[in-house]
Design a protein around this motif. Structure first.
Motif, PDB file in Angstrom:
ATOM      1  N   HIS A 165      68.762  21.980  59.115  1.00  0.00           N
ATOM      2  CA  HIS A 165      67.355  22.184  58.781  1.00  0.00           C
ATOM      3  C   HIS A 165      67.165  22.702  57.354  1.00  0.00           C
ATOM      4  N   ASP A 166      68.248  22.831  56.608  1.00  0.00           N
ATOM      5  CA  ASP A 166      68.116  23.361  55.241  1.00  0.00           C
ATOM      6  C   ASP A 166      69.180  22.753  54.337  1.00  0.00           C
ATOM      7  N   TRP A 167      69.555  23.467  53.278  1.00  0.00           N
ATOM      8  CA  TRP A 167      70.438  22.953  52.237  1.00  0.00           C
ATOM      9  C   TRP A 167      71.841  22.608  52.719  1.00  0.00           C
ATOM     10  N   PRO A 214      61.733  11.148  56.281  1.00  0.00           N
ATOM     11  CA  PRO A 214      61.535  11.547  54.873  1.00  0.00           C
ATOM     12  C   PRO A 214      62.160  12.914  54.581  1.00  0.00           C
ATOM     13  N   ASN A 215      62.656  13.064  53.387  1.00  0.00           N
ATOM     14  CA  ASN A 215      63.310  14.319  53.014  1.00  0.00           C
ATOM     15  C   ASN A 215      62.339  15.491  52.941  1.00  0.00           C
ATOM     16  N   ASP A 216      61.054  15.217  52.752  1.00  0.00           N
ATOM     17  CA  ASP A 216      60.078  16.301  52.662  1.00  0.00           C
ATOM     18  C   ASP A 216      59.409  16.605  54.005  1.00  0.00           C
ATOM     19  N   PHE A 241      66.777  15.174  60.914  1.00  0.00           N
ATOM     20  CA  PHE A 241      67.102  13.749  60.930  1.00  0.00           C
ATOM     21  C   PHE A 241      66.632  13.060  59.648  1.00  0.00           C
ATOM     22  N   ARG A 242      66.562  13.823  58.553  1.00  0.00           N
ATOM     23  CA  ARG A 242      66.079  13.287  57.286  1.00  0.00           C
ATOM     24  C   ARG A 242      67.183  12.510  56.560  1.00  0.00           C
TER      25      ARG A 242
END
Length: 382
Positions: A165-167, A214-216, A241-242
């Motif tokens: 869910h993050d970096w 989408p990544n955003d 799932f981005r």
């Protein structure tokens, strides 16, 4: 020096261990904090030290003469920059695992440490957990003989929440989760056997997370949030799932270690349960942990001595503090290392070697499973 003055790079998250260092009437005090998010700095002052100096630029922290040591709990891809800068500024350094996200980065940190004359500790808090300290003690006692095989299974039941869910989900920030999450386990294999890994072959893939979202996209704004199994409404809420996610969630490594030991490490991030299972097999017996019952079990093989009748179960004692009592102990060790020159349980070289194995395994995975030599210890560390 009677009291160590500590500054935190990364004021929240893993930086929460600051509470174990902030002892105004004791041997250490937290006097500064850096984070790129101002709201986290406000929380840091509220929860740790209202009078602490705060900044969004780590360089301002390093310039202060009233700070003796720096604790680095920033994201993995920042460790190299922050550790080298802190050492070059004349500060002692605690660096959370992994030491860096490349072997070359680790070696640059170690070179800066050797040149600085300051102390450096790697944040391997599992070395301070009662479960694994017990296992190390059993091996050292000789009851299972000479270790020949190691099997480790890591069921990462919260893998999606922690890492996708993050970096963490992008390899440019982590290299792979064999460094981020697996560095603990690879280090435990090294520490308990007393041997380092020489070569690896590994297989892994992205079997569950990632995809075409989408990544955003964030969970709060997603039309599938009511049915998605990975929906998160915490601060970590980027879609799991981005498109940008490219870090394997299912990994298996085979290792050849010093002394001819054969080891395997399995890591899965979409299993429903969370625990670690370690098995060490020696010439005289087998040792295995059970985190669900907080036990270590020793089975002895036929030896034509009384020892073969003495299977054993160790009831591991609970300890106070986060991570099974490990965090207050590793924080104390860092202070004692600076004040008294105590050799830390978690050494800088250990931090480098777990990264070296993780990088070699990642290279193997991404090149079809070929055998890869682990980068040897650099000459300046011998």
């Amino acid at each position: 020096m009677d009291q160590i003055r500590i500054g935190m790079i990364g004021a929240t998250g893993r930086g929460g261990i600051a509470k174990y260092w902030h002892k105004p009437d004791g041997k250490s005090i937290v006097v500064g904090g850096m984070d790129v998010y101002p709201e986290r700095l406000a929380a840091f002052q509220k929860n740790v030290n209202p009078d602490a100096f705060i900044t969004t630029d780590y360089r301002e922290l390093l310039e202060r003469k009233d700070i003796d040591a720096i604790a680095i709990t920033s994201p993995d891809f920042c460790h190299e920059e922050h550790a080298i800068a802190a050492l070059e500024s004349g500060k002692h350094v605690f660096c959370e695992k992994p030491l860096a996200i490349t072997v070359e980065g680790c070696d640059r940190i170690l070179a800066a440490w050797k040149k600085s004359g300051k102390h450096l500790m790697s944040g391997f808090n599992m070395r301070y957990m009662n479960m694994f300290r017990t296992m190390r003690e059993i091996v050292d006692s000789g009851v299972i003989g000479e270790i020949k095989a190691v099997w480790v299974r890591h069921f990462v039941g919260y893998g999606g929440y922690f890492y996708y869910h993050d970096w963490h989900g992008n390899s440019k920030n982590t290299t792979s989760l064999l460094l981020q999450k697996g560095s603990h386990d690879l280090d435990m294999i090294h520490w308990i056997t007393g041997k380092y890994t020489k070569k690896v072959s590994a297989f892994g893939s992205l079997d569950f997370y990632g995809g075409d979202k989408p990544n955003d996209l964030v969970c709060n704004n997603c039309g599938e949030k009511e049915t998605c199994t990975e929906a998160s409404f915490d601060k970590l809420n980027q879609c799991a799932f981005r498109e940008e996610i490219d870090v394997e969630d299912n990994n298996m490594i085979i290792m050849e270690m010093e002394g001819g030991i054969k080891a395997s490490y399995l890591q899965c991030h979409f299993t429903p349960d969370y625990h670690r299972n370690y098995t060490f097999i020696g010439t005289e017996g087998r040792m295995e942990n059970d985190e669900l019952t907080n036990r270590v079990i020793v089975k002895t093989r036929r030896s034509n001595t009384m020892r073969q009748y003495a299977d054993r179960i160790y009831e591991v004692k609970e300890a106070e503090g986060t991570h099974g009592g490990a965090d207050p102990n590793i924080c104390k060790d860092f202070v004692d290392m600076i004040l008294y020159g105590k050799e830390p349980v978690a050494t800088p070289l250990a931090g480098r070697m777990s990264v070296a194995v993780g990088c070699a395994a990642t290279e193997s995975i991404r090149s079809g499973g070929r055998v890869v030599e682990v980068a040897p210890i650099p000459d300046f560390m011998k």
